[in-house]
Design a protein around this motif. Structure first.
Motif, short mmCIF file in Angstrom:
data_model
loop_
_atom_site.label_atom_id
_atom_site.label_comp_id
_atom_site.label_asym_id
_atom_site.label_seq_id
_atom_site.Cartn_x
_atom_site.Cartn_y
_atom_site.Cartn_z
N LEU A 3 -1.67 -6.74 7.72
CA LEU A 3 -0.51 -6.98 6.75
C LEU A 3 -0.46 -5.73 6.00
O LEU A 3 0.67 -5.32 5.48
N VAL A 4 -1.78 -5.22 5.51
CA VAL A 4 -1.70 -4.07 4.56
C VAL A 4 -2.34 -3.08 5.01
O VAL A 4 -3.52 -3.25 5.66
N THR A 5 -1.58 -1.97 5.22
CA THR A 5 -2.40 -0.63 5.78
C THR A 5 -2.13 0.66 4.84
O THR A 5 -1.17 0.43 3.85
N GLY A 53 -14.88 -4.68 -3.75
CA GLY A 53 -14.51 -4.31 -5.07
C GLY A 53 -14.43 -2.85 -5.40
O GLY A 53 -14.10 -2.11 -4.24
N PHE A 54 -14.30 -2.33 -6.50
CA PHE A 54 -14.21 -0.93 -6.69
C PHE A 54 -15.31 0.03 -6.07
O PHE A 54 -16.38 -0.54 -6.41
N SER A 55 -15.17 1.12 -5.87
CA SER A 55 -16.14 2.22 -5.72
C SER A 55 -16.83 2.56 -7.11
O SER A 55 -16.03 2.08 -8.01
N ILE A 93 -4.78 4.64 -4.69
CA ILE A 93 -4.89 3.29 -4.48
C ILE A 93 -5.05 2.84 -3.25
O ILE A 93 -5.50 1.72 -2.73
N THR A 94 -4.63 3.56 -2.09
CA THR A 94 -4.42 3.39 -0.72
C THR A 94 -5.77 3.18 -0.16
O THR A 94 -6.04 2.80 1.03
N LYS A 95 -6.89 3.93 -0.78
CA LYS A 95 -8.27 3.65 -0.31
C LYS A 95 -8.70 2.33 -0.35
O LYS A 95 -9.60 1.85 0.48
N TYR A 96 -8.12 1.42 -1.09
CA TYR A 96 -8.53 0.05 -0.80
C TYR A 96 -7.67 -0.74 -0.08
O TYR A 96 -7.45 -2.00 0.07
N ALA A 97 -6.97 -0.18 1.16
CA ALA A 97 -5.88 -0.95 1.86
C ALA A 97 -6.85 -2.10 2.83
O ALA A 97 -6.09 -3.11 2.83
N ARG A 98 -8.12 -1.73 3.10
CA ARG A 98 -8.84 -2.79 4.08
C ARG A 98 -8.83 -4.09 3.29
O ARG A 98 -8.62 -5.10 3.51
#
Length: 191
Positions: A3-5, A53-55, A93-98
């Protein structure tokens, strides 16, 4: 299909509607922030390096920005710019797509479950009868009468006497066996 990529996120981030990008990034950061432990949330840091969560490098900015969004419902320009910065060819922000996909799939599953669990027919009992609607089985609505421990198969809008089965016939009906299984699942997890 996810749903999110990253690609879908980039397309959404290019939406030109006023305030959309701020809300999109804010909601995404809140979703990631919710994966942080309580200690990490209060310290604006990442202590558990578990890919949830956040890196470590984003924990302070992500936590502060998520908290700001929760309080104000929007983000300041510098906050948006910070999360739109290039990170390996895509906005940061896209690095959190998974992780955002995990959240989206959970919400979709919950919505689908809520959508499915609406009775087609009214139950004969009063609101004091404590009946729980459990789902559908073929043409039947399956109800569980908590007070009496009865399984009720409701079908059609016929008067109750036209819908009754003798107990022997009911127990032999495939729908009854499926309904009893629904009751077993409900008793194990009534949520």
């Amino acid at each position: 299909m996810a749903l999110v990529t990253k690609a879908k996120m980039i397309a959404s981030l290019n939406d030109q509607r006023p305030g959309f990008k701020e809300r999109y990034i804010g909601k995404a950061l809140v979703a990631i922030f919710n994966f942080q432990t309580e200690d990490e949330k209060s310290a604006n840091s990442t202590d558990n390096h578990n890919n949830i969560g956040f890196s470590g490098s984003d924990a302070k900015d992500g936590s502060i920005t998520a908290k700001y969004f929760l309080k104000h419902g929007t983000l300041l320009d510098w906050m948006v710019d910070n999360w739109m910065k290039d990170f390996r060819g895509s906005p940061r922000i896209t690095k959190y797509a998974r992780q955002l996909n995990i959240v989206a799939e959970a919400k979709a599953a919950k919505a689908a479950k809520a959508e499915k669990v609406k009775p087609r027919y009214d139950h004969d009992g009063t609101e004091h009868d404590k009946c729980v609607f459990l789902g559908h089985d073929a043409q039947y609505d399956v109800w569980f009468h908590i007070k009496w421990g009865e399984v009720v198969l409701r079908f059609g809008d016929e008067p109750q006497e036209n819908r009754a089965m003798c107990l022997g016939d009911a127990r032999n009906a495939k729908a009854y066996a499926n309904a009893v299984e629904m009751v077993r699942k409900y008793i194990q997890d009534p949520s």
